[in-house]
Design a protein around this motif. Sequence first.
Motif, short mmCIF file in Angstrom:
data_model
loop_
_atom_site.label_atom_id
_atom_site.label_comp_id
_atom_site.label_asym_id
_atom_site.label_seq_id
_atom_site.Cartn_x
_atom_site.Cartn_y
_atom_site.Cartn_z
N GLU A 53 -10.12 3.12 -3.14
CA GLU A 53 -9.14 2.17 -3.67
C GLU A 53 -7.79 2.33 -2.98
O GLU A 53 -7.11 1.34 -2.70
CB GLU A 53 -8.99 2.36 -5.18
N ALA A 54 -7.39 3.57 -2.72
CA ALA A 54 -6.09 3.81 -2.09
C ALA A 54 -6.06 3.31 -0.65
O ALA A 54 -5.01 2.90 -0.15
CB ALA A 54 -5.75 5.29 -2.13
N SER A 55 -7.19 3.35 0.02
CA SER A 55 -7.21 2.96 1.44
C SER A 55 -7.61 1.51 1.66
O SER A 55 -7.72 1.08 2.82
CB SER A 55 -8.13 3.89 2.22
N SER A 56 -7.82 0.75 0.61
CA SER A 56 -8.21 -0.64 0.81
C SER A 56 -7.08 -1.42 1.47
O SER A 56 -5.91 -1.24 1.15
CB SER A 56 -8.60 -1.29 -0.52
N GLY A 57 -7.43 -2.25 2.42
CA GLY A 57 -6.45 -3.05 3.13
C GLY A 57 -5.91 -2.41 4.39
O GLY A 57 -5.36 -3.09 5.25
N ILE A 58 -6.07 -1.11 4.50
CA ILE A 58 -5.51 -0.41 5.66
C ILE A 58 -6.25 -0.78 6.94
O ILE A 58 -5.66 -0.84 8.02
CB ILE A 58 -5.51 1.12 5.42
N SER A 59 -7.54 -1.08 6.83
CA SER A 59 -8.29 -1.46 8.04
C SER A 59 -7.76 -2.75 8.65
O SER A 59 -7.88 -2.97 9.86
CB SER A 59 -9.78 -1.58 7.72
N TRP A 60 -7.13 -3.62 7.84
CA TRP A 60 -6.55 -4.85 8.38
C TRP A 60 -5.43 -4.52 9.36
O TRP A 60 -5.22 -5.25 10.34
CB TRP A 60 -6.05 -5.76 7.27
N LEU A 61 -4.70 -3.45 9.09
CA LEU A 61 -3.63 -3.07 10.03
C LEU A 61 -4.22 -2.65 11.38
O LEU A 61 -3.66 -2.96 12.43
CB LEU A 61 -2.78 -1.94 9.44
N ALA A 62 -5.36 -1.97 11.35
CA ALA A 62 -6.03 -1.60 12.60
C ALA A 62 -6.52 -2.83 13.33
O ALA A 62 -6.41 -2.93 14.57
CB ALA A 62 -7.18 -0.65 12.31
N ILE A 63 -7.05 -3.79 12.60
CA ILE A 63 -7.53 -5.04 13.21
C ILE A 63 -6.37 -5.79 13.85
O ILE A 63 -6.46 -6.26 14.99
CB ILE A 63 -8.26 -5.90 12.17
N ILE A 64 -5.28 -5.91 13.12
CA ILE A 64 -4.11 -6.62 13.64
C ILE A 64 -3.54 -5.91 14.86
O ILE A 64 -3.19 -6.56 15.86
CB ILE A 64 -3.05 -6.80 12.54
N SER A 65 -3.47 -4.58 14.81
CA SER A 65 -2.89 -3.85 15.95
C SER A 65 -3.75 -3.96 17.19
O SER A 65 -3.24 -3.90 18.31
CB SER A 65 -2.65 -2.38 15.59
N SER A 66 -5.05 -4.14 17.02
CA SER A 66 -5.91 -4.25 18.21
C SER A 66 -6.07 -5.68 18.71
O SER A 66 -6.32 -5.88 19.90
CB SER A 66 -7.28 -3.64 17.92
N THR A 67 -5.90 -6.68 17.85
CA THR A 67 -6.11 -8.06 18.30
C THR A 67 -4.83 -8.78 18.70
O THR A 67 -4.88 -9.70 19.52
CB THR A 67 -6.82 -8.89 17.22
N SER A 68 -3.69 -8.39 18.15
CA SER A 68 -2.46 -9.14 18.46
C SER A 68 -2.07 -9.11 19.94
O SER A 68 -1.60 -10.14 20.45
CB SER A 68 -1.31 -8.70 17.55
N PRO A 69 -2.24 -8.00 20.67
CA PRO A 69 -1.92 -8.08 22.11
C PRO A 69 -2.81 -9.08 22.86
O PRO A 69 -2.36 -9.74 23.79
CB PRO A 69 -2.16 -6.66 22.62
N PHE A 70 -4.07 -9.21 22.43
CA PHE A 70 -4.96 -10.16 23.08
C PHE A 70 -4.58 -11.60 22.77
O PHE A 70 -4.69 -12.48 23.62
CB PHE A 70 -6.41 -9.89 22.69
N ILE A 71 -4.12 -11.84 21.56
CA ILE A 71 -3.65 -13.18 21.21
C ILE A 71 -2.43 -13.52 22.05
O ILE A 71 -2.31 -14.62 22.58
CB ILE A 71 -3.35 -13.27 19.70
N GLY A 72 -1.50 -12.55 22.18
CA GLY A 72 -0.32 -12.76 23.02
C GLY A 72 -0.70 -12.98 24.47
O GLY A 72 -0.13 -13.84 25.15
N LEU A 73 -1.66 -12.21 24.95
CA LEU A 73 -2.11 -12.35 26.33
C LEU A 73 -2.75 -13.73 26.55
O LEU A 73 -2.54 -14.36 27.60
CB LEU A 73 -3.11 -11.25 26.68
N ARG A 129 0.83 -1.21 0.00
CA ARG A 129 0.00 0.00 0.00
C ARG A 129 0.86 1.26 0.00
O ARG A 129 0.52 2.24 -0.65
CB ARG A 129 -0.95 0.03 1.19
N TYR A 130 1.96 1.26 0.73
CA TYR A 130 2.79 2.45 0.82
C TYR A 130 3.32 2.85 -0.55
O TYR A 130 3.19 4.00 -0.97
CB TYR A 130 3.96 2.22 1.79
N PHE A 131 3.91 1.90 -1.26
CA PHE A 131 4.50 2.24 -2.55
C PHE A 131 3.44 2.59 -3.59
O PHE A 131 3.66 3.45 -4.44
CB PHE A 131 5.43 1.13 -3.04
N SER A 132 2.27 1.95 -3.53
CA SER A 132 1.22 2.31 -4.48
C SER A 132 0.65 3.70 -4.17
O SER A 132 0.37 4.48 -5.09
CB SER A 132 0.13 1.26 -4.51
N ILE A 133 0.49 4.03 -2.90
CA ILE A 133 -0.04 5.35 -2.54
C ILE A 133 0.98 6.44 -2.85
O ILE A 133 0.61 7.51 -3.35
CB ILE A 133 -0.47 5.39 -1.05
#
Length: 186
Positions: A91-111, A37-41
């Motif tokens: 189109e430019a922002s597609s996929g970015i919400s997955w980063l928010a999901i990962i950032s909010s769920t990964s600490p709980f998975i680790g916990l 996403r970074y390079f395409s944006i």
Amino acid sequence: MTDTILNYLTNSSAITYIVLALLSIYLIITIWIFLYRYFSIVALIRNEEKSLESLTSREATFSPLSALNKCANSTNSKELLYACEINIIKEASSGISWLAIISSTSPFIGLFGTVVGILESFAKFSTHSKVAFSVIAPAISEALVATAAGIFVAIFAYTFHQILVRKVYELNTYIKAQSQILIAKG
């Protein structure tokens, strides 16, 4: 260091393996989404910046590389330009919400991995009549590795999310400016 990691992995349970595998997949997905996403944006921003410069210069022409130009087909209709703006940003922002999901769920998975590791440690020590802190502490510290891994993944996912949101905002600014110029020129 390698001995410590190997010792940790040999003493770990299946849940710990699953948690660390899932967090590893999360980290790979995070890095992949960010780079793609970074390079395409950034490429879109470059094109829109050049297009805006050409619109505001003496040439006053619309760049053929502009996504807004490709979408609007050189039409200066306010409604069509607005619809194109929305489509380009979507189109430019597609996929970015997955980063928010990962950032909010990964600490709980680790916990979760940590809690299971601590429960397994206590279950192991339940057969002993006396257990010293020096025996419990290493087991608990090994269980905390899962939480650390979850936080590690969350830091990258959240940081990458914020960087991409800022880049989409920059793209939106260039597109809106071009749209306003085209509407003003009629």
